[in-house]
Design an enzyme around this catalytic site. Sequence first.
Site, short mmCIF file in Angstrom:
data_model
loop_
_atom_site.label_atom_id
_atom_site.label_comp_id
_atom_site.label_asym_id
_atom_site.label_seq_id
_atom_site.Cartn_x
_atom_site.Cartn_y
_atom_site.Cartn_z
N ARG A 185 0.83 -1.20 0.00
CA ARG A 185 0.00 0.00 0.00
C ARG A 185 0.87 1.26 0.00
NH1 ARG A 185 -0.91 4.70 2.73
NH2 ARG A 185 -0.58 3.62 4.72
N ASP A 186 1.49 1.57 1.09
CA ASP A 186 2.29 2.79 1.19
C ASP A 186 3.54 2.71 0.32
OD1 ASP A 186 2.92 5.33 2.06
OD2 ASP A 186 3.76 4.68 3.96
N HIS A 191 5.75 4.88 12.46
CA HIS A 191 5.82 4.83 11.00
C HIS A 191 6.78 5.94 10.55
CE1 HIS A 191 3.68 4.14 7.00
NE2 HIS A 191 4.39 5.23 6.76
N HIS A 202 9.62 7.64 7.89
CA HIS A 202 10.21 7.73 6.56
C HIS A 202 11.68 8.13 6.72
CE1 HIS A 202 6.59 7.55 3.82
NE2 HIS A 202 6.08 7.48 5.03
N CYS A 223 4.60 9.71 -0.47
CA CYS A 223 3.23 10.18 -0.27
C CYS A 223 2.84 11.07 -1.44
CB CYS A 223 3.11 10.96 1.04
SG CYS A 223 1.47 11.66 1.32
N ASN A 234 9.90 4.62 3.00
CA ASN A 234 9.69 4.18 4.37
C ASN A 234 10.95 3.50 4.92
OD1 ASN A 234 6.55 4.31 4.92
ND2 ASN A 234 6.80 3.59 2.82
#
Length: 312
Positions: free
Chosen positions: A26-27, A220, A222, A253, A262
Site C-alpha cells: 500500500r504505502d 511509521h 520515513h 506520499c 519508508n
Amino acid sequence: MSRTLPMTEPLPGQPDRVTIYEVGPRDGLQNEKSVVPTHVKAEFVRRLLAAGLDTVELTSFVPQKWVPQLGDAEELLDELGEIGTGRQRPVLVPNERGLDRALQRGVTSIAIFGSATETFARKNLNRSVEESLQMFAPVVKRALDAGAWVRAYVSMCFGDPWEGPVPVEQVVDVCSRLMDLGCDQLSIGDTIGVGTPGHVHWLLDALDDAGIGPEQSAVHFHDTYGQALANTMTAIGRGVRVVDASTGGLGGCPYAKSATGNLATEDLVWALDGLGIEHGADLDALVRTSTWMAEQLGRPAPSRVVRALAGG
C-alpha cells in the site's frame, strides 16, 4: 547472494518480540508513477507472507482519481482470495464509501488516515482536521459494529512541509481524539522523515501521559534524512512493539512531495536480529522479494541491507 549475519547482542530493557506491520503493497507502491499490474501486486503480497510477515497492509479503497496506483483494490482482493481478508490484512479506507467497498469484499481490518496539521488535512482529505474527525467517527463506529479491527494513522506528527515543526501538544490532541473514537491501534507517522530520537522520546512520553501507552502505539518513519531506523529503535526502547516498514524501503506520499521511502523492512530485521528480538521474518526471503520487486519497477531497492546482501 552472500549471507552475513549480525552479532547478537541484546540490550537491557528491549522486548522479546516486535511485530512488523508491512506497508509495502500500500504505502510502498502508492507513489509509483507507473501503475503496477494487479497480478504483480498479488504476487508481492504472497511473497511477503511466505517470508514470514504476518501483518501486511494490502491496499486502499480510495477513488482511483486520488491514487491511481490503488484503483484496483477490489481486483487485488479477489485475486488474493481468502488470504486477503484475514485479521492481519488491513486496508486503508478514507470514508464511509471506502468502508462499504472494503466490507463488501470481506475485509476484517481497516485503517483510517488522519493528519496532525491543517494544511495536510486539506491536501490529503480536502477537509479541516475537525471535519476529518467528524468524517472518521461513523467509519470507526460502523467498522467496530461489523467486528473489524481499526487502526488510526496520524501523519505529520514530527514536521509538516508547509507548516514546519508541529507542536507535541497539537499531535497529542489529534491522536487522543482519534483514539477516543474507539480505534484499536495508533500509528504515529513521520511523513516527511524529519524526526529525531529525542523528539520521538518526548512525543511518546506525552502520548503516554495522555493515556495512549506504547502498547496501543505503532511507529511509521520515513527515511528522508536517514533517521528512520534510529527513531524506530528509540521507540522500541520506549516500549513500542509494532513497527511499520516497507520491504525494500519503497514508499512516499502523493500529497507530500518531500516524503521519501519508508523504513526498509530488511534494515529493521537486521537491527532486530542484532538485538536478539524475535520478529518472524526470513531476511533472505525478504531480500529475494525486494530484488524481484525492484526488477518489476525497473530500479534498485533503496534498502541498504538489500543492496549489501544482494551484492549491490
